[in-house]
Design a protein around this motif. Structure first.
Motif, short mmCIF file in Angstrom:
data_model
loop_
_atom_site.label_atom_id
_atom_site.label_comp_id
_atom_site.label_asym_id
_atom_site.label_seq_id
_atom_site.Cartn_x
_atom_site.Cartn_y
_atom_site.Cartn_z
N UNK A 159 21.44 -27.87 -31.56
CA UNK A 159 22.43 -27.19 -30.72
C UNK A 159 23.80 -27.87 -30.85
N UNK A 160 23.75 -29.12 -31.26
CA UNK A 160 25.01 -29.87 -31.41
C UNK A 160 25.59 -29.74 -32.80
N UNK A 161 24.87 -29.10 -33.77
CA UNK A 161 25.38 -28.93 -35.12
C UNK A 161 24.28 -29.07 -36.14
N UNK A 162 24.69 -28.98 -37.43
CA UNK A 162 23.73 -29.17 -38.53
C UNK A 162 23.95 -30.54 -39.11
N UNK A 163 22.85 -31.17 -39.53
CA UNK A 163 22.92 -32.55 -40.01
C UNK A 163 21.94 -32.75 -41.16
N UNK A 164 22.36 -33.65 -42.01
CA UNK A 164 21.40 -34.18 -42.97
C UNK A 164 20.41 -35.05 -42.19
N UNK A 222 16.77 -29.14 -18.45
CA UNK A 222 15.81 -30.25 -18.65
C UNK A 222 15.99 -30.89 -20.01
N UNK A 223 16.53 -30.08 -21.00
CA UNK A 223 16.59 -30.54 -22.39
C UNK A 223 18.01 -30.98 -22.70
N UNK A 224 18.14 -32.15 -23.33
CA UNK A 224 19.45 -32.66 -23.76
C UNK A 224 19.88 -32.01 -25.06
N UNK A 225 18.96 -31.81 -25.98
CA UNK A 225 19.27 -31.21 -27.29
C UNK A 225 17.99 -30.67 -27.87
N UNK A 226 18.15 -29.63 -28.72
CA UNK A 226 17.02 -29.05 -29.40
C UNK A 226 17.34 -29.03 -30.88
N UNK A 227 16.36 -29.40 -31.70
CA UNK A 227 16.56 -29.55 -33.14
C UNK A 227 15.45 -28.81 -33.86
N UNK A 228 15.86 -28.11 -34.96
CA UNK A 228 14.90 -27.43 -35.80
C UNK A 228 14.84 -28.12 -37.15
N UNK A 229 13.60 -28.30 -37.64
CA UNK A 229 13.41 -28.88 -38.97
C UNK A 229 12.39 -28.01 -39.69
N UNK A 265 25.16 -19.42 -37.32
CA UNK A 265 24.39 -18.57 -36.41
C UNK A 265 23.21 -19.34 -35.78
N UNK A 266 22.54 -20.14 -36.60
CA UNK A 266 21.41 -20.91 -36.09
C UNK A 266 21.85 -21.87 -34.98
N UNK A 267 22.98 -22.54 -35.20
CA UNK A 267 23.49 -23.48 -34.20
C UNK A 267 23.87 -22.73 -32.95
N UNK A 268 24.49 -21.54 -33.10
CA UNK A 268 24.92 -20.75 -31.94
C UNK A 268 23.71 -20.31 -31.12
N UNK A 269 22.66 -19.86 -31.82
CA UNK A 269 21.47 -19.43 -31.10
C UNK A 269 20.83 -20.60 -30.33
N UNK A 270 20.81 -21.75 -30.97
CA UNK A 270 20.21 -22.93 -30.31
C UNK A 270 21.01 -23.32 -29.07
#
Length: 769
Positions: A125-130, A106-113, A92-97
């Motif tokens: 937005x491209x997935x979840x990662x370590x 303007x933005x290529x990717x957005x990441x939450x930490x 769900x988090x990835x879908x919302x992003x």
């Protein structure tokens, strides 16, 4: 006269052409400068506008990312608890992003930490990662590691922009990203996470296209820490941009417009500041870039100026012809009316006319000069005749003064004598013409100053060193202080404006014109006191009282010291002796006559000493000595310097002569000893009598010049001869002693053993074996 051959016509023509050229240069310079400034302002204005639009566009994007970060913090799906709650929460988090990202190009990717200790995932937005996978494989920053990110995320309290930098994407393609980090929630005291917005550099490049479209240069975005967020160059090397940026960062406070230089080239710096953050948008343009547009228009401008110049030349020719015709007619009139033609063949009409008129003026001026010169000469002759008493009656004086323009109608008369100090230097520093000018100026100054109290008339005396003034005083001005004030003013004027000093002697004031010669004699006597008192002073005869004889002590002992020092050739003592003798004159304040008498006696005694010493005087010394007999010394110091110089030269001569005699005496003694050493009767007294000196002087003189006493020197010769006879002959010791001049065998053996360390017989045995 033919116009084609006339220099004056061409002078007119050239003057008008010069005027045209000057006007063209002035007008073209103003037009060109204004045109240049207009183009420059146009480029700057265009760049400033484009730079402002770029700033607004970037600020708008930054504000959008801030709002997006706020929306992420309010989204319940993107809370740390929901996103980390199993696999579905992550999806769900990835879908919302992705939804947020889809609405922002303007933005290529957005990441939450999230900063929670147990959360080890990054949601993009491209997935979840370590985190380590994200920074090692997905977005591998060349200059930013996972650990550095985590450290920044924990401490981040305000939005932070990392400048555009190379990032290896999916280990396949290297891209350049600018990274914008915003704490979430924004403006919270303790944020629980960080939102990363990855921005492709080409997006910023697209926004900046309008800034450097028509010109070369550089574009920079600097954050609040003066770090480069974005840079772009056009037509210039990136290395130059780095060096320019270093200079920009060194500027303490940036103004909207400034200039700097690098490698001899000037750059214009245009700066805009962000409206809602401490960012700077800087455009750097080569100052000379707008000259290209100027060059494009310069051809047309040059052709226009050339056309105007040709038109101006044509107009100048017309004006020249118009102004030349009247001049030509006037020259013809002068030529036809002139009784002689001294200027035939001249090609300049004005020169012809001016020289013809000048010839007449010169004849007039020559006549006037002759009249003035004769009048001045006549006046000086009359004054000299009056001063020297050659006019005995008032009737004679009245008759001759009618022809000299001298008016002596005041009741009192006095004479002033003005002497130019250091006259020899005055002649060296000035030509004869300048000497005449200065002397005449001195005369006129005194005459002008004398008008305050009556009238004054000056005449140069025959010696050339002095000027005599006859001062005719008004009633009530018969006071010596009036004359003193006149002399002081004249002295001050000449010191200030001509850098010359003068000495003034003032005679007595009389009511009878026939007493003028007496005042002249008194003034001359007063001026002579310069010899004792020095120059640049005023001496009044009335203040020089007679002095009884015997008032001073004659410096006999000092003069004797001079004579003694000269005879001894003692240069060290002669100078103090001379200075003390002359100093005695000044210290005792003797009369002028006594001073001259003492000076004469000093010189006379010195000359007598030279005669007694039979000194041969060379040409240089002889010429210097002759000066002593010429009574032209201005001051006693001048005479003292000459006497000291002569005494030094004489002492050097005496010392050299003494040294020559000493060398001759030493050689004669050595020769005599070499011939007479075998004489048993030779001793100090016999040697001294032989050369006319005392025994003590003989041994002291010989030791001073050889370092060995005379009798010891004789013993050394005798010993050398005895050793020679012991080695080369079989003579008995007694015979050898007689041969070398010894009588006592005991004394001989003792001296021989003292010198050689062995007896004579032992020396012979060793020498022959």
């Amino acid at each position: 006269m033919n116009m084609i051959r006339s220099q004056r016509f061409y002078s007119f023509l050239f003057s008008y052409i010069v005027l045209v050229v000057v006007l063209l240069v002035a007008v073209s310079s103003v037009v060109h400068q204004n045109f240049f400034d207009t183009l420059r302002k146009e480029v700057e204005h265009t760049t400033v506008g484009a730079l402002g639009q770029f700033r607004d566009a970037v600020d708008l994007r930054m504000n959008e990312m801030n709002r997006l970060a706020s929306q992420l913090s309010y989204n319940p799906v993107l809370t740390p608890y929901m996103a980390s709650d199993g696999g579905y929460g992550s999806l769900q988090a990835v879908s919302e992003l992705k939804q947020y990202l889809s609405t922002n190009l303007f933005i290529e990717d957005v990441v939450l930490s999230f900063n929670a200790p147990g959360n080890k995932q990054l949601y993009a937005a491209s997935g979840t990662y370590k985190p380590d996978l994200f920074f090692d494989s997905i977005y591998h920053y060349r200059n930013w590691s996972h650990s550095e990110f985590m450290q920044t995320a924990v401490t981040l309290s305000a939005p932070l922009m990392r400048g555009s930098e190379p990032v290896l994407f999916n280990r396949l393609e290297e891209r350049r990203y600018a990274t914008y980090m915003v704490p979430i929630p924004l403006n919270a005291e303790v944020p629980y996470g960080v939102a990363l917005f990855l921005i492709r550099e080409r997006v910023l490049t697209d926004l900046a296209q309008g800034v450097l479209t028509e010109s070369n240069g550089f574009l920079f975005i600097l954050n609040e820490r003066n770090e480069t967020v974005f840079s772009q160059s056009q037509g210039e090397s990136p290395e130059s941009g780095i060096r320019l940026l270093e200079q920009i960062n060194d500027i303490p406070s940036r103004s909207p417009f400034s200039e700097l230089s690098m490698d001899g080239r000037k750059y214009s710096v245009l700066t805009h500041s962000s409206s809602n953050r401490q960012w700077s948008y800087v455009a750097v343009l080569p100052t000379d870039q707008w000259m290209q547009k100027v060059n494009e228009k310069r051809g047309i401008f040059t052709m226009t100026i050339a056309a105007v110049f040709l038109i101006g030349v044509a107009i100048a020719f017309g004006f020249s012809v118009k102004h030349y015709r009247p001049l030509k007619r006037l020259a013809g009139i002068v030529s036809s009316e002139a009784r002689s033609e001294p200027l035939v063949g001249s090609s300049d009409e004005i020169d012809y006319i001016s020289r013809a008129v000048g010839l007449m003026a010169s004849e007039k001026q020559s006549l006037q000069h002759q009249l003035r010169s004769q009048g001045r000469t006549l006046r000086e002759q009359v004054l000299l005749t009056l001063l020297k008493g050659k006019l005995s009656t008032k009737a004679e004086m009245s008759d001759i003064m009618q022809f000299s323009n001298i008016q002596l109608d005041k009741p009192h008369y006095a004479v002033m004598i003005v002497l130019i100090d250091d006259y020899n230097r005055f002649r060296q520093d000035n030509s004869e013409k300048m000497q005449e000018v200065l002397t005449y100026s001195l005369m006129k100054v005194v005459e002008e100053l004398a008008l305050e109290s009556g009238a004054g008339y000056g005449a140069e005396l025959m010696d050339g060193r002095s000027i005599a003034f006859l001062v005719n005083l008004n009633e009530g001005f018969d006071d010596a202080d009036v004359l003193r004030e006149l002399a002081v003013k004249a002295k001050a004027f000449f010191r200030q404006y001509f850098r010359l000093t003068v000495t003034v002697g003032i005679g007595g004031i009389y009511d009878d014109l026939t007493s003028v010669p007496q005042s002249f004699v008194e003034a001359s006597h007063a001026a002579r006191y310069r010899f004792v008192k020095g120059g640049d002073q005023v001496f009044l005869f009335a203040e020089i009282g007679p002095r009884p004889s015997g008032e001073y002590v004659y410096p006999v002992d000092r003069i004797d010291r001079i004579v003694k020092a000269i005879k001894q050739g003692n240069m060290i003592q002669v100078e103090p002796a001379v200075r003390e003798a002359f100093g005695h004159i000044v210290e005792t304040d003797v009369s002028l006559e006594a001073a001259e008498c003492i000076c004469f006696d000093i010189v006379n005694n010195m000359m007598k000493t030279l005669i007694e010493l039979e000194i041969e005087i060379d040409d240089d010394l002889g010429e210097t000595m002759q000066q002593l007999f010429v009574p032209r010394f201005e001051t006693i110091e001048e005479l003292e310097r000459l006497v000291v110089s002569i005494c030094r030269n004489v002492c050097r001569y005496v010392e050299a002569k003494k040294e020559s005699k000493n060398i001759e005496l030493l050689e004669n003694i050595k020769v005599y000893v070499a011939q007479q050493y075998s004489d048993q009767t030779i001793d100090l007294e016999s040697i001294a009598n032989r050369f006319g000196v005392s025994p003590s002087y003989a041994t002291r003189f010989f030791k001073d010049h050889t370092g060995c006493p005379l009798m010891k020197y004789i013993d050394s010769i005798r010993m050398d001869q005895a050793k020679k006879l012991l080695k080369t002959t079989d003579l008995l010791l007694k015979d050898i002693m007689n041969e070398v001049g010894y009588v006592d065998s005991t004394n001989f053996i003792r001296k021989f053993k003292k010198v050689e360390g062995i007896t004579p017989i032992q020396y012979r045995n060793i020498a022959k074996n």
